[in-house]
Design a protein around this motif. Structure first.
Motif: not given
Length: 182
Positions: A161-182
């Protein structure tokens, strides 16, 4: 603020060569990253493994520890398996755990560790019915699989892909499935 522990697991697909940049992006999101690789991915990154260990501050793992050996990693708050090859996705959904990373993500389902995966497959592999069954099975087990619209969409065999692998989507998903650290 305490960092959250992320197991970043990767299979042998071209985006694995971007592991250093992805680790830095995850660290900027307050993740303490622990890198695990399939044996082939570890071979591909062989010359970079020491640098990646320095970057994470932890050993890079690609094999199971021996019985009785202490675990060198703390428990994960989340797991991201990306890129996940056709073979890795199918092994995982079928419970075939001869590879370290597949064994850990298979066990994560039972341990209820939030887990996301982003496949990296070409359109020829994506036409195989087992792949779709595996994606559906993993989703039914509670895994966030970023495949299709809004995730990874297959390209033609041999094309990148010219735009590359969508790593930002993967990292966004991990952030979304885990609540932020206290």
């Amino acid at each position: 603020m305490t960092s959250r522990v992320l197991y970043l697991f990767a299979s042998a697909a071209p985006p694995v060569f971007e592991a250093g940049r992805v680790i830095e992006e995850a660290q900027a999101r307050d993740w303490d990253v622990h890198l695990g690789l399939t044996p082939t991915a570890a071979k591909w990154l062989g010359p970079q493994l020491h640098e990646l260990e320095t970057l994470t501050g932890h050993p890079v793992r690609s094999e199971y520890k021996l019985p009785g050996e202490p675990d060198v990693w703390p428990p994960a708050d989340a797991i991201l398996l990306a890129p996940a090859t056709f073979n890795t996705i199918n092994e995982w959904s079928l419970g075939l755990t001869s590879k370290f990373v597949v064994g850990v993500v298979a066990e994560a389902i039972g341990k209820e560790i939030p887990t996301a995966a982003m496949p990296c497959v070409n359109s020829a592999y994506a036409q195989h019915p087992q792949f779709h069954w595996s994606v559906d099975a993993l989703r039914s087990m509670g895994v966030t699989v970023l495949y299709g619209p809004g995730g990874f969409e297959p390209n033609q065999p041999g094309e990148r892909r010219p735009e590359g692998f969508p790593w930002h989507l993967a990292l966004d998903a991990v952030d979304a499935i885990v609540s932020p650290a206290p």
